[in-house]
Design an enzyme around this catalytic site. Structure first.
Site, PDB file in Angstrom:
ATOM      1  N   LEU A  47       0.817  -1.212   0.000  1.00  0.00           N
ATOM      2  CA  LEU A  47       0.000   0.000   0.000  1.00  0.00           C
ATOM      3  C   LEU A  47       0.850   1.262   0.000  1.00  0.00           C
ATOM      4  O   LEU A  47       0.478   2.268  -0.594  1.00  0.00           O
ATOM      5  CB  LEU A  47      -0.922   0.009   1.224  1.00  0.00           C
ATOM      6  CG  LEU A  47      -1.959  -1.116   1.285  1.00  0.00           C
ATOM      7  CD1 LEU A  47      -2.622  -1.153   2.644  1.00  0.00           C
ATOM      8  CD2 LEU A  47      -3.005  -0.925   0.200  1.00  0.00           C
ATOM      9  N   GLY A  48       1.957   1.225   0.690  1.00  0.00           N
ATOM     10  CA  GLY A  48       2.831   2.386   0.759  1.00  0.00           C
ATOM     11  C   GLY A  48       4.261   1.954   0.992  1.00  0.00           C
ATOM     12  O   GLY A  48       4.527   0.923   1.615  1.00  0.00           O
ATOM     13  N   GLY A  50       8.466   3.391   1.574  1.00  0.00           N
ATOM     14  CA  GLY A  50       9.448   4.449   1.771  1.00  0.00           C
ATOM     15  C   GLY A  50      10.835   3.864   1.861  1.00  0.00           C
ATOM     16  O   GLY A  50      11.032   2.655   1.707  1.00  0.00           O
ATOM     17  N   GLY A  53      10.323   2.194   5.498  1.00  0.00           N
ATOM     18  CA  GLY A  53       9.057   1.584   5.894  1.00  0.00           C
ATOM     19  C   GLY A  53       8.298   0.958   4.750  1.00  0.00           C
ATOM     20  O   GLY A  53       8.534   1.236   3.572  1.00  0.00           O
ATOM     21  N   LYS A  70       2.204  -2.535   9.084  1.00  0.00           N
ATOM     22  CA  LYS A  70       3.205  -1.489   8.871  1.00  0.00           C
ATOM     23  C   LYS A  70       4.537  -1.958   9.462  1.00  0.00           C
ATOM     24  O   LYS A  70       4.591  -2.376  10.625  1.00  0.00           O
ATOM     25  CB  LYS A  70       2.737  -0.196   9.534  1.00  0.00           C
ATOM     26  CG  LYS A  70       3.611   1.007   9.259  1.00  0.00           C
ATOM     27  CD  LYS A  70       2.973   2.269   9.854  1.00  0.00           C
ATOM     28  CE  LYS A  70       3.854   3.482   9.579  1.00  0.00           C
ATOM     29  NZ  LYS A  70       3.280   4.717  10.142  1.00  0.00           N
ATOM     30  N   ASP A 184       0.943  16.308  10.661  1.00  0.00           N
ATOM     31  CA  ASP A 184       1.089  16.017   9.222  1.00  0.00           C
ATOM     32  C   ASP A 184      -0.283  15.822   8.579  1.00  0.00           C
ATOM     33  O   ASP A 184      -0.497  14.880   7.819  1.00  0.00           O
ATOM     34  CB  ASP A 184       1.958  14.777   9.013  1.00  0.00           C
ATOM     35  CG  ASP A 184       2.399  14.617   7.555  1.00  0.00           C
ATOM     36  OD1 ASP A 184       2.430  15.636   6.832  1.00  0.00           O
ATOM     37  OD2 ASP A 184       2.680  13.486   7.140  1.00  0.00           O
TER      38      ASP A 184
END
EC number: 2.7.11.10
Length: 751
Positions: A47-48, A50, A53, A70, A184
């Site tokens: 999904l995401g 970095g 991460g 996560k 954020d």
């Protein structure tokens, strides 16, 4: 700073990658992207992603349960101090996620009753930080909603309200109950959970930058996405939880307009300098397209939004509060110790806006309604805004309206339907329900109705662009004139859909009214009763005169008058009945025609909006003044053809004519029923007169035939057989029977 995105979504399958990655990391990333499973748990996709991460979507094949996990993949590239800080932040986020389990508007941590799978998750990467297991949100994020074509100029009012309401609750919970400042906030970090009914719940996520918020201000590193952080963050580094309120205001503006409020295309220096000196009530700053060194403070929303007028006015006043550059004023508390920003927002979120379409003016009307407001108050506002005569107003509720019908006791608040505020195509798709575009339609009812079609207006910016008034053709200016033109196209599409929907609803309403009102049945019933009584009286009088020729029971003038009145009323009843039947047939035809027209219009891109959007906003084509002018001219031609040559031109007038004639016919029905009542009285009086005359005559020695005994009368289908003899006592009985019928029938209710 480490940024990990986890906008848990099935929509738009691309993987968002933030941060710089070495070649080694890229190789590891490719290896980690291989889809594999553990036991019953299927790894669906990343999904995401970095530099450090990773967020993964999992589905349990047996139960269907979905989760997001996560992870920190590895920390070898970080210094020892950085690793300690990352570990502290990670464990805080893990603990916070467990606090959110019972709060609906924050993505919460979830438990996994599968120790082997949990052990597997914790061993996936070299970093020994514990996995964070979170609920999976299946509806994408708010950024994706803003990027959809229908939301190019902002979201619908309903969705804006829903998102702001959810975000307000989430922030207040974080600040007051958890002592957490998110730091954020942005549309990317508001994700959507879509239920089985298609309805959406908005949830705040991504606490990678969050920190505890003590009461006093504190010096912090500058974090967050630059367009969303408060001016004090950059100016002096001193800030507290009020930075979230600023971000909240920026998001609110973006939701409504589709754009960021403070010259987002400018340098950070120019943005901050203008923010620091902006007036308290300023809600946006724009660049002068004719002088790029001049920046203009804006105190009103741009016209290109989808809010109702009353709500937009209150929203604009409220927006100045979270976008106040003075953080002390921004963070002021109300009497109940809730920030004024939240308390004032609650008031406008509770506003009920009744939406109306005035078909004759082709205009959408919007009014804030309350429990104290009366229909008289509403009508006065409509008359003021439309210029129509109050006596000529005709209200039509959409077919599925829960209020069913407007009565003298109805109130404007009863006409308001909250879920009908949601008119987005996205909701129509997922809920499998098509809400009407408005909550009420109004029409003018008179012999010759007036129609006005308001002219669409290009923005001043677009007109200047077409006239080549700007020396520069910067990308932001190109995009703005494209968005302005797109707004005109989409608004006109919506206006025409409302017009056609209104025409269709009027035809449906007329058909329903004609079918529900039993005018034809009432006329038939009275006609049968009168015809029977008249025939009985005629037969009785004929036989009586034959048997007693020497005695005139009624005068010839009296009989001629009755005969004339009877023939007139029967003929009138037949004519009115025939006309009502013709109206009903025509109404049914109108319903079929307008149903088809409505379907075609709602499925068609009338002004080629999709092509325009794709060419200039998706594909990034540069638009020239001549191209914009050509698009505007093509739009004008298509619009003229629709309103002047299309079915929407002649259909309303046809329905007007039918409605007016039906309305006038309805007015004649009480007169007709009164005429029925009057002729009943005439027949009653003649029967009474005959009864008295017969009573004073010596009874002749005559016997009634068996036919007299078979005389039968009923309100359903009266009948009688002729008789050939008459005795005084039987004549009296016969007259009394007819009298009783007439007396009973004269007691019926009339329309």
């Amino acid at each position: 700073m480490i940024t990990v995105v986890f906008c848990f979504s099935d929509c738009h399958g691309g993987i968002q990658i933030l941060g710089r990655m070495s070649s080694v990391n890229k190789i590891k990333l490719n290896e980690n992207n291989k889809m594999h499973s553990f036991g019953n748990w299927e790894r669906c996709r990343n999904l995401g992603e970095g530099g450090f991460g990773l967020v993964i979507h999992w589905r349990n094949r047996t139960t269907g349960r979905e989760i997001a996990t996560k992870h920190i993949k590895e920390m070898g590239a970080l210094s020892a101090d950085q690793q300690v800080k990352l570990s502290e932040r990670w464990n805080k986020e893990l603990n916070w996620s467990r606090q959110f389990k019972n709060f609906p508007h924050i993505v919460a941590g979830v438990d996994i009753e599968d120790p082997d799978f949990l052990e597997y998750l914790n061993g996936m990467f070299s970093a020994k930080l514990p996995v964070i297991v979170l609920e999976y949100c299946n509806g994408g994020d708010v950024r994706k909603r803003l990027q959809s074509p229908e939301n190019a100029n902002g979201l619908t009012e309903f969705e804006v309200r829903q998102i702001l309401g959810a975000l307000r609750k989430a922030l207040h919970f974080l600040h007051s109950q958890c002592g957490i400042c998110h730091r954020d906030l942005k549309p990317d970090n508001i994700v959507i959970q879509r239920g089985v009914d298609g309805k959406k719940i908005y949830k705040l996520t991504d606490f990678g930058l969050a920190r505890g918020t003590p009461d006093q201000t504190m010096v912090q590193s500058v974090v967050g996405t630059r367009h969303y952080y408060a001016p004090e963050v950059v100016e002096n580094g001193f800030y507290n939880s009020t930075v979230d309120l600023w971000s909240f205001g920026v998001i609110a503006y973006e939701l409504v307009t589709g754009e960021l409020p403070f010259i987002p295309h400018q340098t950070l220096k120019n943005i901050i300098l203008n923010l620091i000196k902006k007036p308290a009530k300023c809600i946006a700053i724009t660049e002068d397209p004719e002088d790029n060194t001049r920046f203009v403070n804006q105190f009103e929303l741009p016209q290109t939004h989808h809010l109702s007028r009353p709500w937009a006015a209150q929203f604009t006043k409220w927006l100045a509060s979270p976008l106040n550059s003075n953080y002390k004023e921004r963070g002021q508390l109300a009497a109940n110790n809730v920030p004024v920003v939240f308390a004032d927002l609650d008031k406008i979120l509770n506003m009920n806006v009744l939406t109306i379409f005035a078909v004759n003016n082709c205009e959408r009307l919007e009014y804030a309604v309350s429990a104290e407001m009366t229909m008289k108050d509403l009508i006065a506002l409509i008359v003021l805004d439309t210029g129509m005569d109050e006596k000529e107003l005709y209200f039509v509720l959409p077919t599925s309206h829960p209020h069913k019908t407007i009565t003298p006791k109805s109130t404007p608040l009863q006409l308001y339907v909250e879920e009908w505020s949601d008119t987005s195509k996205d909701s129509r798709k997922w809920t499998k329900r098509s809400n009407p575009p408005v909550m009420l339609y109004i029409f003018q009812v008179k012999k010759e109705c007036d129609y006005k079609i308001p002219e669409p207006i290009l923005s001043i910016l677009s007109r200047k662009f077409i006239a080549n008034k700007f020396k520069t053709k910067e990308r932001w200016l190109q995009k703005r004139v494209v968005l302005d033109m797109l707004y005109v196209l989409t608004k006109e599409q919506a206006r025409y859909e409302m017009l056609v929907s209104g025409i269709n609803e009027r035809a449906l309403s007329l058909e329903d009214e004609m079918m529900e009102n039993s005018f034809i049945d009432s006329i038939d019933k009275q006609r049968i009763i009168i015809s029977f009584a008249y025939d009985q009286l005629t037969s009785l009088l004929k036989e009586a005169q034959a048997k007693i020729p020497s005695r005139q029971l009624i005068s010839s003038a009296q009989w001629e008058k009755l005969n004339r009145n009877y023939n007139f009323i029967i003929q009138s009843a037949k004519s009115i009945r025939s006309f009502l039947e013709a109206c009903l047939r025509e109404a049914k035809d109108m319903v079929k025609t307008t149903n088809q027209l409505r379907k075609e219009v709602c499925e068609k891109d009338l002004f080629d909006c999709a092509r325009f959007y794709k060419k200039y906003l998706c594909n990034g084509a540069i638009i020239s003044p001549s191209e914009l002018n050509n698009d505007a001219e093509e739009f004008a031609k298509s619009r003229f053809k629709l309103y002047n040559e299309g079915e929407a031109r002649h259909l309303p007038k046809s329905i007007d004519h039918m409605h007016y004639l039906y309305f006038k016919t309805k007015e004649s029905i009480p007169v007709l029923l009164q005429q029925f009542c009057d002729i009943k009285k005439e027949i009653f009086q003649i029967n009474l007169q005959m009864l008295m005359s017969a009573s004073s005559t010596p009874p002749p020695k005559l016997e009634l035939s068996a036919a007299m005994d078979r005389l039968a009368i009923s309100s359903g289908s009266p009948s009688s057989d002729p008789f050939d003899s008459l005795r005084t006592i039987n004549a009296i009985e016969e007259a009394e029977r007819i009298n009783n019928i007439l007396v009973n029938e004269m007691k019926i209710d009339h329309y």
